[in-house]
Design a protein around this motif. Sequence first.
Motif, PDB file in Angstrom:
ATOM      1  N   LYS A  23      10.461  88.068 -95.899  1.00 26.57           N
ATOM      2  CA  LYS A  23       8.988  88.463 -95.800  1.00 26.57           C
ATOM      3  C   LYS A  23       8.467  89.421 -96.704  1.00 26.57           C
ATOM      4  CE  LYS A  23       6.625  86.160 -92.934  1.00 26.57           C
ATOM      5  NZ  LYS A  23       5.402  85.035 -93.491  1.00 26.57           N
ATOM      6  N   THR A  52      13.109  85.047 -89.345  1.00 23.33           N
ATOM      7  CA  THR A  52      12.112  85.766 -90.408  1.00 23.33           C
ATOM      8  C   THR A  52      13.005  87.340 -90.391  1.00 23.33           C
ATOM      9  OG1 THR A  52      10.367  84.739 -89.567  1.00 23.33           O
ATOM     10  CG2 THR A  52      10.047  86.552 -90.947  1.00 23.33           C
ATOM     11  N   LEU A  57      13.180  90.843 -92.885  1.00 22.60           N
ATOM     12  CA  LEU A  57      12.603  92.097 -93.852  1.00 22.60           C
ATOM     13  C   LEU A  57      13.695  92.684 -94.699  1.00 22.60           C
ATOM     14  CD1 LEU A  57      10.086  93.659 -91.367  1.00 22.60           C
ATOM     15  CD2 LEU A  57       9.602  92.222 -93.264  1.00 22.60           C
ATOM     16  N   ASP A  70      14.992  95.801 -96.792  1.00 24.15           N
ATOM     17  CA  ASP A  70      15.017  97.069 -96.872  1.00 24.15           C
ATOM     18  C   ASP A  70      15.518  97.578 -98.232  1.00 24.15           C
ATOM     19  OD1 ASP A  70      15.095  99.945 -96.619  1.00 24.15           O
ATOM     20  OD2 ASP A  70      16.449  99.982 -94.811  1.00 24.15           O
ATOM     21  N   MET A 129      13.498  90.090 -88.403  1.00 27.24           N
ATOM     22  CA  MET A 129      12.207  90.461 -87.576  1.00 27.24           C
ATOM     23  C   MET A 129      12.052  89.912 -86.415  1.00 27.24           C
ATOM     24  SD  MET A 129       8.832  90.976 -89.715  1.00 27.24           S
ATOM     25  CE  MET A 129       8.050  89.497 -89.609  1.00 27.24           C
ATOM     26  N   ARG A 130      12.191  88.528 -86.367  1.00 24.59           N
ATOM     27  CA  ARG A 130      12.128  87.674 -85.120  1.00 24.59           C
ATOM     28  C   ARG A 130      12.948  86.313 -85.433  1.00 24.59           C
ATOM     29  NH1 ARG A 130       6.531  87.421 -87.250  1.00 24.59           N
ATOM     30  NH2 ARG A 130       6.474  85.399 -88.270  1.00 24.59           N
TER      31      ARG A 130
END
Lengths: 498, 489
Positions: free
Chosen positions: B220, B253, B255, B257, B266-267
């Motif tokens: 994302k 999903t 993220l 870094d 994330m989920r």
Amino acid sequence: MINASLTELRAALDARKISSVELAQLFLQRIERLNPTINAFITVDPALALANAREADARIARGEAGPLTGIPLAHKDLFCTEGMLTTCGSKMLANFVSPYDAHVVSQLKAAGAVLLGKTNMDEFAMGSSNENSHFGPVANPWDLTRVPGGSSGGSAAAVAARMVPIATGTDTGGSIRQPAAMCGITGIKPTYGAVSRYGMVAYASSLDQGGAFGRSAEDCALLLNGMVGLDEKDSTSFPGPSADESGLPVPSKDLGDLCRDLNKPLTGLRIGLPAEFFGPGMADDVRASIEAALEIYRSLGAQTVEVSLPNAQLAIPAYYVIAPAEASSNLSRFDGVRYGHRAAAYGDLDDMYRKSRAEGFGAEVKRRILVGTYVLSHGYYDAYYLQAQKLRRLIAEDFQRAFTACDVIAGPVSPTTAWGIGEKTADPVQMYLSDIYTIAVNLAGLPGLSHPCGFGNGTLPVGLQLIGDYFSEARLLNTAHRFQQVTDWHVRHPSMAA
Amino acid sequence: MSRNDWEVVIGLEVHAQLTTASKIFSGASTAFGAEPNRQACAVDLALPGVLPVLNRGAVERAIRFGLAIDAKIAPRSVFARKNYFYPDLPKGYQISQFELPVVSGGSITIRVGEGDKAYEKSVQLTRAHLEEDAGKSLHEDFHGMSGIDLNRAGTPLLEIVSEPDMRSSAEAVAYARSLHALVRWIEICDGNMQEGSFRCDANVSVRKPGAPLGTRREIKNLNSFRFLQQAIEYEIQWQIDTLEDGGRIQQATVLFDPESGETRVMRTKEDAHDYRYFPDPDLLPVEISPNWIARVRTEMPELPQSMKRRFIENFGLSAYDATTLTASREIANFYQATVDAAGSELAKPCANWVMGELAGRANKADIDLNAVPITPAQLAGLVRRIGDNTISNNIARKVFEAMWNGEGGDGANAADRIIDAQGLRQVTDSGAIESLIDQVLAANQKSVEEFRAGKEKAFNALVGQAMKASRGQANPTQVNEILKRKLSE
């Protein structure tokens, strides 16, 4: 004076027989005396009312008065009013003061109507008896042990008890017509889109429609004249452009002056009677009053014809899918984040949502949010929501077919007269069924009117419903007005208004 | 097994913020950077009773995009509510499009790699739909609480969804860059990635060649091309490692870094939202008539693909040069205007100057091409003087620098005025060049001897000395010829 029509009040104000301030005081005193019993008002603002009345008097003195200038008025408590509480009958918004006026509110303010206060209602307009209010039930002025109908029960009771001459309401499944019938007054829900929904707190957006309560069709026409018209802030309001970008005609119409046809004779008017509205569900006392009223219509030159609305019995299931679906989404904004009730103590974010909404909403609102969430869920959408939309189309087509054979449709508003407070609260489905005759009209987006036509069992008002084709408000008001020229049901009043 | 045993499959979802002055469903401004909540009106705050009204400018931009990628424009498009709770989503639903988006289909041609290895590829698009942006949650500076800024709430977005057509991070970046250039070219998005005007989500999966699609994970909110590349690279390697270690990929999903260069979950699918989409009853379906589309079409600028073709066919540019010169509308327009002023026979040197000196100097000064202090007419005046041998390329750089600094005044004659004022006109008088070379030969006997002893390099040193003695103004071709003759005498 409390029983005077708007036309009489207008004449008295213009002739300086009474001032707007005196008129406001008169009704404010009645509210003060009767509201503890009837509970029709959630908010009354005498100071603001008198200030507005003084302005109206000045305007009358300048010779700039319009039809509603100086006339006392009440708004159902879901029309946003700048600087005054707008609660929607809910604990969720018990302290909510809107920073802006609803379109209807600003229109009537500009017309010089004098706002006395905001009327009680079923929470977020969900209910048929006004028992779902955080601020307590409203008593029917004809029998204080009975409900006034709902969800605009406060507006209907206030007009019936002569606490205010006219009031606004909203009608999503019958919420103007049914309380008007149960309180013995006249109420009209116009064609969907006639009255802007901007600033009218949403219950079910595709069904919600603002409308008018008055003691007569003429009073309703005068009030509705001040409410209708295009508002660019509501994409569903009309009249919009008459054609789209490619030149295709768009169904839209300026309703014009709704008083223009009031006195038109009813000779030759074809009144359609749907067999489905005259079945066994209707109580005998209601049926007797309706039949008698139809006889009067015939004596006025109208003819009655039989029509059919074969899908009308599907209206309740379709409604109880579509309305909760929209409501579940519309009420998501009440999350405790920006305004409204927030739980005093909570853990994380989800806990704040859960507690704030659990505490802020009443049982019926929660029930409909749950149903709505369910029917929109993945895997159920087609079976419920899409199916309900198909029924909605069928119901609308039924009406269009019927209107090829008649000019207006007539029938009962409610199967029974007002029931006792507490009588149906344990059984929500019984309550839902009481809207059997009104809901189809909302699903089709048609205008509907309720006018008094007698008393069931001698004491409780019965209403007759007139349903018209799109944009036929003037015709409906004309039909009811002619009836009211030869009957006196609409001038009868409960004992407290003597 | 190695990476070569796996096929990478990537699809991109890009959120492009549209350039409308006001929001998609309210009249509030979309300008970036205001004090928190100063650009959020009653509608954006989702106060009770407010209603959305569609900004047709947003629809028009979506139509523009559809036309630019040769997609289908829906004659009737519907807005739907996407329901979920989040503090920066004030209505508890986002108005988006679900079943009937404005744009469906279409394709974008991308150029991947450099030099001999460069290749072109067409990426198919699934759809592009309109939606409103959410606000922002600010988690710092609030002592354990969160701040909500709703300025961005209601900003119009075009969500552009590609088919899973990309097979490497390089292709994904090339696609994102082409898309970025295109939305700026047709002026529907300012493309400012730092301000979040152009954000990428990448769906990544791997499979054995010929096998069905693998389970994807969605990365994302990537807001730079570098992060896009890094995140995809990391994700590919992670998925391959996981599978080769006998693990399974779970749909999720994630993220990215940038600090660690890693992606984190994330989920997962299990806690994915059920968005309960349904048509928004507050908004009428949008009817997009053929007339409307036709009008938008007439207002479209020439598209990069067409310009590129024209540069190759009419101006004889290489595919590489034509691609570089159509990378943005600014450079393409600058180039076109320069050629228009210089004459198409100078199209190639114009291309060199625009891509080389001008773009380089602008880059060094960190300014956009539409803000450079040199006009296409001025640059054309300079290129003409190289073409007619008034000055050499080297001297031209001097003139360019002077012109950049405002010397020479406005208009096509700026170069001429600088050349005259500084006496930079090229010396082509062979008598003058001959005497100059005689002096150089006399003064550099050592180099002459070295050359005669067979040291070729010494010749270049002598050319250098001659050019230096002429302050760069001697015609280099003549210097070469005369020097060669004299040394062989």
